[in-house]
Scaffold this motif. Structure first.
Motif, short mmCIF file in Angstrom:
data_model
loop_
_atom_site.label_atom_id
_atom_site.label_comp_id
_atom_site.label_asym_id
_atom_site.label_seq_id
_atom_site.Cartn_x
_atom_site.Cartn_y
_atom_site.Cartn_z
N PRO A 82 0.96 -1.26 0.00
CA PRO A 82 0.02 0.07 -0.08
C PRO A 82 0.90 1.21 0.05
CG PRO A 82 -0.95 -1.53 1.57
CD PRO A 82 0.48 -2.06 1.15
N ARG A 83 0.38 1.95 -0.99
CA ARG A 83 1.27 3.30 -1.12
C ARG A 83 0.50 4.55 -1.14
NH1 ARG A 83 5.45 4.41 -6.29
NH2 ARG A 83 6.65 5.84 -5.30
N TRP A 84 1.08 5.65 -0.23
CA TRP A 84 0.25 6.89 -0.13
C TRP A 84 1.07 7.99 -0.90
CZ3 TRP A 84 -4.18 6.95 2.43
CH2 TRP A 84 -4.51 5.86 3.19
N VAL A 85 0.32 8.82 -1.76
CA VAL A 85 0.93 10.01 -2.30
C VAL A 85 0.17 11.26 -1.94
CG1 VAL A 85 1.40 10.93 -4.73
CG2 VAL A 85 1.24 8.49 -4.40
N GLU A 86 1.02 12.27 -1.60
CA GLU A 86 0.56 13.49 -1.23
C GLU A 86 0.11 14.47 -2.49
OE1 GLU A 86 1.24 15.90 2.73
OE2 GLU A 86 2.65 16.45 1.04
N CYS A 87 -0.86 15.11 -2.56
CA CYS A 87 -1.32 15.99 -3.74
C CYS A 87 -1.93 17.15 -3.42
CB CYS A 87 -2.17 15.16 -4.99
SG CYS A 87 -2.84 16.01 -6.25
N ASP A 88 -1.37 18.24 -3.56
CA ASP A 88 -2.05 19.49 -3.42
C ASP A 88 -3.16 19.85 -4.23
OD1 ASP A 88 0.21 20.37 -1.59
OD2 ASP A 88 1.29 21.25 -3.19
N ALA A 89 -4.18 20.05 -3.46
CA ALA A 89 -5.62 20.15 -4.09
C ALA A 89 -5.59 21.20 -5.48
CB ALA A 89 -6.70 20.58 -2.97
N ASP A 90 -4.78 22.36 -5.42
CA ASP A 90 -4.69 23.04 -6.45
C ASP A 90 -3.58 22.72 -7.55
OD1 ASP A 90 -2.26 23.57 -5.03
OD2 ASP A 90 -2.68 25.74 -4.72
N THR A 91 -3.27 21.48 -7.71
CA THR A 91 -2.26 20.92 -8.60
C THR A 91 -3.01 21.08 -9.88
OG1 THR A 91 -1.23 19.63 -6.99
CG2 THR A 91 -0.80 18.94 -9.08
N PRO A 92 -2.49 21.45 -11.09
CA PRO A 92 -2.80 21.40 -12.29
C PRO A 92 -3.49 19.94 -12.53
CG PRO A 92 -0.82 22.69 -12.40
CD PRO A 92 -0.97 22.32 -11.03
#
Length: 343
Positions: free
Chosen positions: A147-157
């Motif tokens: 299982p892998r987690w990736v962080e993504c900013d909500a305003d990422t294009p």
């Protein structure tokens, strides 16, 4: 958790949510001052070790706060924020410092993730993501072999959020990813089943809280409402139904406590199934006893019963949970069923 601590958290949560209710009622899907108040109290971080960036305390404290959320029908992402924080705790990330981080779980093959030149490229969509419209950070759970987690900013294009709601009027949004490029440095491996179990158990606790409020409201109504010159509760059938509601609540509390003590995935899935069934029956009885008053918008009953109906299918659908419990029983053998559910 001691009895004194439980009583303190119960009283505190009721007091805080009562003070926030006018603002929550005015904007049920907004996250202005009410959420800042809850974050200021560090409730989303309770139960997470201080050395991992949390507020300390134990898991029973978290369950008490979750129950308070349901008992007061507070439209706030406390449970979702705690699950995201638990997933990120200990990882080299500043997720816990953000105003709101939300876990994104895509069912089936709706997300496609590829690795390219030290980056992850994400395409696809995730439906019914709680409070995604207000998130600063989205935590994507990727079902790799590990299982892998990736962080993504909500305003990422490339990230788009389409608003939606559940039956209770709480935000359940669709998040679309159009070839979103993410840095692999903002990813980590974690124990996915534990996070999934946490989300279900917290939802069970919130459901028990909403059941508690439904019983209290119904008992008050039948004691104050007169029919044929006497209170409704004086009628034997009404008194029996109120007693039945109290039994449903007690059984739900017992299921929650058994799952908390066992801590196994099977026990938590069983609690999810049992609490949902008990809550559905309790909500039906409450509306039967209230009659037309129960569907009046100005009356509070629907604030609780709509949550009882909506939450029963959230986290994991009931048919999926029942199947999972059955498969685990077949795999382990019937001789282990009782110990798996109660150990």
């Amino acid at each position: 958790m001691t009895t004194e601590t439980a009583a303190l958290l119960r009283s505190m949560s009721d007091e805080v949510y009562a003070s926030l209710r006018p603002q929550l009622d005015a904007d049920p899907t907004g996250l202005d001052t009410p959420w800042d108040t809850v974050r200021g109290l560090e409730w989303p971080l309770v139960g997470i070790a201080e050395e991992s960036g949390g507020a300390g305390g134990d898991f029973d404290d978290v369950l008490a706060l979750a129950e308070g959320l349901g008992r007061n029908a507070a439209a706030l992402p406390l449970l979702e924020a705690h699950v995201a924080a638990a997933a990120a705790a200990g990882a080299r990330t500043d997720t816990l410092a953000h105003r709101l981080a939300i876990e994104v779980v895509a069912a089936g093959d709706t997300l496609e993730v590829t690795e390219r030149d030290g980056h992850l490229v994400v395409s696809g969509s995730a439906r019914r993501v709680p409070w995604a419209r207000h998130a600063d950070v989205l935590l994507l759970r990727i079902p790799d072999p590990r299982p892998r987690w990736v962080e993504c900013d909500a305003d990422t294009p490339g990230v788009q959020v389409r608003h939606g709601e559940n039956l209770a009027g709480e935000p359940r949004d669709e998040v679309r990813f159009d070839a979103v490029v993410l840095d692999t440095a903002r990813s980590w491996y974690g124990d996915d089943p534990l996070v999934a179990d946490l989300a279900l158990l917290l939802r069970c606790a919130a459901t028990v809280g909403a059941m508690d409020a439904t019983v209290s409201l119904t008992a008050q109504y039948v004691s104050e409402r007169d029919q044929f010159g006497r209170p409704l509760q004086a009628q034997q059938s009404v008194a029996q139904n109120v007693a039945r509601m109290r039994c449903q609540l007690s059984a739900a509390r017992a299921a929650l406590e058994a799952a908390r003590q066992a801590g196994t995935t099977t026990a938590i899935l069983a609690a999810h199934v049992d609490v949902a069934a008990l809550a559905t029956t309790l909500a039906r009885i409450a509306h039967d006893l209230h009659g037309a008053m129960g569907v009046a918008h100005e009356y509070d009953l629907h604030r609780y019963t709509r949550r009882l109906w909506a939450w029963a299918e959230e986290g994991m659908r009931q048919d999926t949970a029942r199947t999972a419990v059955g498969l685990h029983t077949v795999t382990r053998g019937i001789d282990h069923l009782w110990s798996d559910l109660t150990a």
